[in-house]
Design an enzyme around this catalytic site. Structure first.
Site, PDB file in Angstrom:
ATOM      1  N   GLU A  91       0.837  -1.212   0.000  1.00 50.96           N
ATOM      2  CA  GLU A  91       0.000   0.000   0.000  1.00 50.96           C
ATOM      3  C   GLU A  91       0.872   1.262   0.000  1.00 50.96           C
ATOM      4  O   GLU A  91       1.714   1.466   0.886  1.00 50.96           O
ATOM      5  CB  GLU A  91      -0.917  -0.018   1.230  1.00 50.96           C
ATOM      6  CG  GLU A  91      -1.999   1.048   1.145  1.00 50.96           C
ATOM      7  CD  GLU A  91      -2.994   0.942   2.307  1.00 50.96           C
ATOM      8  OE1 GLU A  91      -3.302  -0.192   2.737  1.00 50.96           O
ATOM      9  OE2 GLU A  91      -3.469   1.989   2.762  1.00 50.96           O
TER      10      GLU A  91
ATOM     11  N   LYS B   9      -7.491  -1.498  11.320  1.00 52.20           N
ATOM     12  CA  LYS B   9      -6.848  -1.898  10.058  1.00 52.20           C
ATOM     13  C   LYS B   9      -5.639  -1.003   9.803  1.00 52.20           C
ATOM     14  O   LYS B   9      -4.573  -1.459   9.359  1.00 52.20           O
ATOM     15  CB  LYS B   9      -7.850  -1.811   8.904  1.00 52.20           C
ATOM     16  CG  LYS B   9      -7.350  -2.357   7.579  1.00 52.20           C
ATOM     17  CD  LYS B   9      -6.627  -1.349   6.712  1.00 52.20           C
ATOM     18  CE  LYS B   9      -6.210  -1.950   5.382  1.00 52.20           C
ATOM     19  NZ  LYS B   9      -5.408  -1.032   4.560  1.00 52.20           N
TER      20      LYS B   9
ATOM     21  N   ASP C 184       4.437 -14.528  11.520  1.00 57.73           N
ATOM     22  CA  ASP C 184       3.159 -14.984  10.967  1.00 57.73           C
ATOM     23  C   ASP C 184       2.103 -13.878  11.144  1.00 57.73           C
ATOM     24  O   ASP C 184       1.548 -13.718  12.229  1.00 57.73           O
ATOM     25  CB  ASP C 184       2.768 -16.268  11.733  1.00 57.73           C
ATOM     26  CG  ASP C 184       1.445 -16.856  11.286  1.00 57.73           C
ATOM     27  OD1 ASP C 184       0.674 -16.162  10.600  1.00 57.73           O
ATOM     28  OD2 ASP C 184       1.177 -18.018  11.646  1.00 57.73           O
TER      29      ASP C 184
ATOM     30  N   HIS D 156      -2.510  10.122   0.178  1.00 62.46           N
ATOM     31  CA  HIS D 156      -2.623   8.783  -0.384  1.00 62.46           C
ATOM     32  C   HIS D 156      -2.520   8.843  -1.911  1.00 62.46           C
ATOM     33  O   HIS D 156      -1.776   8.091  -2.521  1.00 62.46           O
ATOM     34  CB  HIS D 156      -3.955   8.184   0.052  1.00 62.46           C
ATOM     35  CG  HIS D 156      -4.104   6.751  -0.326  1.00 62.46           C
ATOM     36  ND1 HIS D 156      -3.477   5.741   0.373  1.00 62.46           N
ATOM     37  CD2 HIS D 156      -4.766   6.168  -1.342  1.00 62.46           C
ATOM     38  CE1 HIS D 156      -3.765   4.597  -0.197  1.00 62.46           C
ATOM     39  NE2 HIS D 156      -4.542   4.831  -1.243  1.00 62.46           N
TER      40      HIS D 156
END
Ligand code: MEV
Length: 438
Positions: free
Chosen positions: A87, A278, A294, A391
């Site tokens: 991202e 998130k 992991d 962004h």
């Protein structure tokens, strides 16, 4: 082209044969194998073999950018943090927050606890007292039979720390658990824990055969570690006088109060909480991936922890008190710095070297700080300019690459959008105009 997509014995095919099968079945072009599979296999055969051996049916490498976020001051020490993520704006946002807090005393971090657990889930149909007596009687044997697995871990100071019988029959008829806790030191410990648990089950079965109160009265459903690790916790925090938080026309006081309200929203509303967390995981997963840990385990554990009150809420907390803004995260992080991919994946090893070979507790602290930094950046943008400006600025390169822009076109477009709102269609239009003019 193959129209029948069923295949027998796929795993037995050679890698070349697997690629050929994929090309025959899904891609008509002859050149596809060379372009999209072979090109993404490393010319260094030994290195490629290392990667192929991680999983079954590997046909290529899937590249993600490996970046670093510098200037993380954590407990007085400066770290350059490796991050693997696709991202566009994550690393930039994280680095910005690291730099911001570096000039304000940096991050404070600590490990609150390091306990991991696993369960043998079983059903028992006899008298509970018989079960209790049976388990007390075989507990030493269960531990002794585990010795071949635990010997090395114990030498280093870790091992099995408790085994308890839990009566879960209120939740599900006849359901009991052997709830075991472990200290796995610098290893994530999944294999260690699972091997111990399976050994407990084997001892249970073997000993039950000699006990008429147990034999025929039980069923072991499974033996597996838990990725819910609420007692394997790291905490990170930052704080500063509110005046230092001024952004443009927004006063520091206003920023701090709005920030606190943004977190209150995340605690009140699950839709926001999920996105809020998130954003935290953007940073956390990146470091987890870079260091060969992991990320699915960490994700599962973090979200379960976020819901520990019965309501899914923010993993971070913010407060303004006596003119001081404080911001903190508390997050379960079962991480390892030895074993597994941390040693096998050459770039994971490199990532750990960049972090100066931390032990698991130090890595937990670093990761918690990255999560906090990422959240600080995201929420700061959201309550001020919004995230799209930053962004889209980062994403502009992806759009240009997608549209096949040349280096000169890219430079022109980047300059053009310096003070304008970027959108896919506007970029497309500008490129078309540019090309028309030629
Ligand atoms: C985007 O990947 C993450 C954010 O949506 C997180 C947030 O909203 O806090 C920006």
């Amino acid at each position: 082209m193959n129209t029948d997509k069923r295949v027998e014995g796929f795993s037995k095919l050679t890698k070349e044969e697997k690629i050929q099968w994929l090309c025959r079945t899904y891609f008509s072009e002859e050149t596809y194998a060379a372009t999209y599979f072979n090109r993404y296999n490393n010319a260094d055969a030994a290195l490629q073999k290392r990667h192929d051996e991680f999983i079954e049916n590997a046909v290529a490498n899937y590249y993600l950018p490996f970046a670093v976020a510098p200037n993380f001051s954590i407990n007085g020490k400066v770290y350059t943090v490796p991050m693997v993520i696709e991202e566009s704006s994550v690393v930039a946002a994280c680095s910005r927050a690291a730099k911001f807090w570096q000039s304000k005393g940096g991050f404070q971090a600590e490990v609150l606890s390091t306990e991991k657990s696993g369960q043998v889930h079983f059903f028992f149909y006899g008298e509970k007292e018989h079960l209790q007596a049976f388990l007390s009687a075989i507990k030493t044997k269960m531990l002794d039979n585990c010795k071949p697995i635990t010997a090395n871990m114990e030498k280093r100071g870790g091992g099995i720390t408790s085994i308890t019988l839990l009566d879960k029959t209120d939740e599900l008829p006849h359901y009991y658990q052997l709830f075991a806790t472990f200290e796995t030191l610098d290893a994530m410990g999944a294999n260690f824990i699972n091997s111990c648990l399976e050994s407990f089950s084997n001892t249970f079965r073997a000993e039950a055969a000699h006990d008429p109160n147990i034999d025929g009265n039980y069923e072991i459903v499974m033996s597996i570690l838990s990725n819910y690790v609420p007692k394997c916790l790291a905490k990170a925090s930052v704080s500063c006088p509110v005046e230092l938080l001024t952004v443009g026309d927004m006063s520091g006081e206003e920023f701090a109060q709005k920030f606190v309200r943004a977190l209150a929203v995340a605690n009140a509303d699950v839709y926001r909480a999920t996105t809020h967390n998130k954003g935290i995981m953007n940073g956390i997963d990146s470091v987890i991936l870079a260091t060969g840990n992991d990320f699915r385990a960490i994700e599962a554990g973090a979200h379960a922890y976020a819901a520990r009150s019965g309501k899914y809420q923010s993993l971070t907390r913010a407060l303004v008190e006596n003119g001081i803004f404080s911001f903190e995260i508390e997050i379960p992080l079962a991480l390892g710095t030895v074993g597994g991919l941390t040693t096998l994946h050459p770039l994971a090893k490199t990532a750990l070297q960049i972090l100066e070979n931390p032990n698991a507790e130090t890595l937990m602290q670093i990761v918690a700080c990255v999560g906090l930094a990422q959240n600080f950046s995201a929420v700061s943008s959201l309550i001020t300019l919004g995230i799209q400006k930053g962004h889209m600025k980062m994403h502009l390169m992806n759009i240009l690459t997608q549209l096949g822009a040349t280096e000169t076109e890219k430079q022109y477009v980047v300059d053009y959008f310096k003070n304008k709102t970027i959108s896919h269609s506007e970029v497309e239009k500008l490129l078309a105009d540019l090309r028309k003019d030629k």
